[in-house]
Scaffold this active site. Structure first.
Site, PDB file in Angstrom:
ATOM      1  N   GLY A  19       0.862  -1.354  -0.057  1.00  0.00           N
ATOM      2  CA  GLY A  19      -0.053   0.096   0.046  1.00  0.00           C
ATOM      3  C   GLY A  19       0.836   1.227  -0.002  1.00  0.00           C
ATOM      4  O   GLY A  19       0.521   2.198   0.454  1.00  0.00           O
ATOM      5  N   SER A  21       1.517   3.073  -2.540  1.00  0.00           N
ATOM      6  CA  SER A  21       1.309   4.092  -3.634  1.00  0.00           C
ATOM      7  C   SER A  21       0.627   5.353  -2.877  1.00  0.00           C
ATOM      8  O   SER A  21       0.811   6.552  -3.657  1.00  0.00           O
ATOM      9  CB  SER A  21       0.438   3.432  -4.547  1.00  0.00           C
ATOM     10  N   SER A 142      -6.773  -0.797  12.809  1.00  0.00           N
ATOM     11  CA  SER A 142      -7.545   0.470  13.014  1.00  0.00           C
ATOM     12  C   SER A 142      -8.494   0.488  14.357  1.00  0.00           C
ATOM     13  O   SER A 142      -8.908  -0.531  14.853  1.00  0.00           O
ATOM     14  CB  SER A 142      -8.820   0.439  11.817  1.00  0.00           C
ATOM     15  N   TYR A 155     -15.861  -2.914   7.457  1.00  0.00           N
ATOM     16  CA  TYR A 155     -14.299  -2.743   7.606  1.00  0.00           C
ATOM     17  C   TYR A 155     -14.094  -2.807   8.816  1.00  0.00           C
ATOM     18  O   TYR A 155     -12.720  -3.303   9.226  1.00  0.00           O
ATOM     19  CB  TYR A 155     -14.346  -0.935   7.074  1.00  0.00           C
ATOM     20  N   SER A 158     -12.951  -6.514   9.281  1.00  0.00           N
ATOM     21  CA  SER A 158     -11.616  -6.901   8.706  1.00  0.00           C
ATOM     22  C   SER A 158     -10.520  -6.511   9.531  1.00  0.00           C
ATOM     23  O   SER A 158      -9.511  -7.234   9.459  1.00  0.00           O
ATOM     24  CB  SER A 158     -11.739  -6.205   7.311  1.00  0.00           C
TER      25      SER A 158
END
Length: 250
Positions: A19, A21, A142, A155, A158
């Site tokens: 990730g 990018s 998170s 989310y 996950s």
């Protein structure tokens, strides 16, 4: 101790960051390069990875252009990797849907990227013996895993799943002194937050509720990642560190 003593140095370490990018992944890649690490930046978009590389401290950095959800690409890409002293699993997507609106494909999309992909990447890295002894593995989780918000169910699930997985992985790798930890940020200003469709002005009002009066930045998370990737955290594994600007969590 001499002036050169720095337990947070990453000189001599090779670190894979998924990730990379944009957002938090990009921030971690840039900061780790400044701390002396050789970085393998991973993502699907080659031009965005080149942008990240252009912002990093010069070095023998590498790109791994790969869709982590594609098993064939994953195996080939891992085979080309050097031995690693650190891995940061940062690739992920957000989603805002009410529970009554969820369809099977919505669940599969989020879980495939946020849970399946890092777990299967980690499996390949271990199977192909790419992780050095005493390495450090970091998962970007998170606060959503335990702090609920409307429309954020899958989310949140996950991220809760990846924390539970990381706890087990830390036990399995402890005999090789490989550390496994999670970082759980609250709101961080990234493209992912803005992509949720929430009005930016509302977000700016919300961040004033934080004791430190602001959301986090990718650099805030990157500095914690440096600690976890460095030898300074050599007695830390199986931990999940909250970084929230003092925000009150449910």
């Amino acid at each position: 101790m001499g002036e050169s003593f720095n337990p947070f140095s990453l000189i001599g370490k090779t670190i894979l960051i998924t990730g990379a990018s944009s957002g938090i992944g990009r921030g971690i890649a840039i900061t780790c390069s400044k701390m002396g690490a050789t970085i393998v930046v991973s993502g699907r978009n080659s031009s965005k990875l080149d942008e990240t590389l252009s912002m990093m401290e010069k070095g023998n950095h590498l790109r791994m252009i790969c869709d982590l959800t594609q098993s064939g690409q994953l195996q080939t890409s891992v085979a080309d990797l050097p031995k690693l002293d650190g891995v940061v699993h940062c690739a992920g997507i957000g989603q805002r849907l009410l529970c009554k609106q969820l369809r099977k494909k919505d669940i599969e999309t989020v879980m495939n990227i946020n849970f399946d992909a890092p777990v299967l990447l980690q499996k390949e890295l271990l199977e192909q013996k790419k992780i050095n002894k005493a390495a450090s593995i970091v998962f970007i989780a998170s606060i959503a895993s335990w702090s609920p918000s409307i429309g954020n169910a899958v989310y949140s699930a996950s991220k809760g799943a990846i924390i539970s997985y990381a706890n087990c992985l830390s036990l399995e790798l402890a005999s090789r002194q490989i550390r496994v930890n999670c970082i759980s940020p609250a709101m961080v200003w990234t493209d992912l937050v803005l992509a949720d469709g929430i009005d930016e002005e509302l977000l700016k009002e919300d961040e004033k509720k934080y004791p430190l009066k602001r959301y986090g930045t990718p650099e805030d998370i990157a500095n914690l990642a440096v600690y976890m990737l460095s030898d300074a955290s050599s007695w830390m594994t199986g931990s999940n560190v909250k970084i929230s600007g003092g925000g009150k969590l449910s």
